[in-house]
Scaffold this motif. Structure first.
Motif: not given
Lengths: 100, 217
Positions: B46-49, B55-57, B66, B200, B51-53, B196, B203-204, A11, A21, A72
């Motif tokens: 995982l939920s935070a991930m 943001m990777f436009n 996308g 992950v 959110f972050i993923v 993705f 890994f887990l 993370l 991004g 960002y």
């Protein structure tokens, strides 16, 4: 299973890399601003023109007065904190749910 | 895939909320049951991930972009209801705080990105469980199904809601929308979601020997 702290590293690395991004400047398909419709169609569909969105606090993952990268980063941190906060709250509220 | 406010007719908004509401309520109950000291931090991360993923436009040809969603990963680890509710919560934060996706369209966005994505990915994963590539295909499949539903929501707008020959809401027809949205998710963002999910996931999985789902049930 013990919570594997290494998942936090994934993370954190993702958050560190998040400015990548910003490379794509084009909006997602179907998420254009109104000027796009004016240009492509010659008019803006009424519903879209009159849409009342909320004034969001960090609209478009940016913050007034901050550069785009800093904004960002801040968005990524605020978002992560909010997600953690919500789950923490849910856990607190449902404390009576089975805890072993 | 975050449909903004003003893109869907009030009728569509009402129907999507009517469908999503009972699903949220039931899913939320399932989530509360699943949360314990061991699962809470992981589902949270995982939920935070997710959110972050988002943001990777990723820019793609055709002056558009996308991103992955991250719903399938949660769904195959903790079950589809947990994936659905967790990503719905992420979408809520995005809509309220970051103006990403509308408020009136929040139910539609939850149904496509969170619900169909989680369930589609989950069932595909179970179908292919034996194979190493299962998480990849599940991820790909989940987000492609999400894009199908988003296209449907958008593409039916000009079919039903027009005034003086002008569409009132989203203006492009179903076929155009399908080609652009589903096509780009099949070729690009589905692959990203697949990579993705499987990275992950593997890994887990390596680090433990009991099923996370058992833990959560």
């Amino acid at each position: 299973m013990k919570f594997n702290k290494k998942v936090l590293y994934i993370l954190f690395s993702m958050i560190l890399l998040v400015p990548l991004g910003l490379i794509g400047e084009s909006p997602a398909w179907g998420e254009w601003d109104n000027a796009y419709y004016e240009k492509v169609l010659g008019f803006i569909p009424k519903g879209i023109e009159n849409a009342e969105g909320v004034q969001s606090f960090m609209s478009d993952y940016s913050m007034k007065g901050l550069g785009s990268v800093a904004g960002y980063y801040l968005s990524a941190i605020v978002g992560t904190a909010l997600v953690f906060g919500i789950f923490y709250l849910i856990a607190k509220v449902s404390k009576n749910a089975k805890y072993h | 895939m975050h449909i903004p406010d003003g893109y869907l007719s009030p009728e569509t908004v009402v129907v999507t909320y009517a469908v999503a509401l009972p699903l949220w309520i039931y899913g939320f109950k399932r989530l509360k049951k699943s949360l314990n000291e061991e699962t809470l931090p992981l589902i949270g991360v995982l939920s935070a991930m997710s959110f972050i993923v988002m943001m990777f436009n990723i820019p793609i040809p055709g002056a558009t972009s996308g991103h992955a969603v991250g719903a399938v990963l949660i769904a195959i680890l903790f079950g589809p209801w947990i994936g659905f509710v967790s990503v719905s919560l992420v979408l809520l934060i995005q809509a309220l705080v970051f103006g990403d996706g509308g408020i009136s369209t929040y139910a539609a966005n939850s149904l496509s990105m969170a619900f169909i994505g989680s369930f589609g990915g989950y069932y595909m994963f179970n179908l292919l469980k034996k194979y190493k590539f299962a998480p990849f295909v599940a991820g790909w499949c989940g987000i492609v199904l999400s894009s199908v539903l988003t296209s449907l929501f958008l593409g039916i707008q000009p079919l039903f809601w027009n005034a003086n020959g002008h569409p009132l809401y989203f203006p492009f027809d179903l076929k155009t929308t399908m080609v652009a949205l589903v096509g780009s998710h099949m070729i690009f963002f589905g692959v990203v979601e697949g990579i993705f999910t499987s990275l992950v996931y593997s890994f887990l999985k390596e680090k433990k020997n009991i099923s996370l789902k058992e833990l959560a049930s």
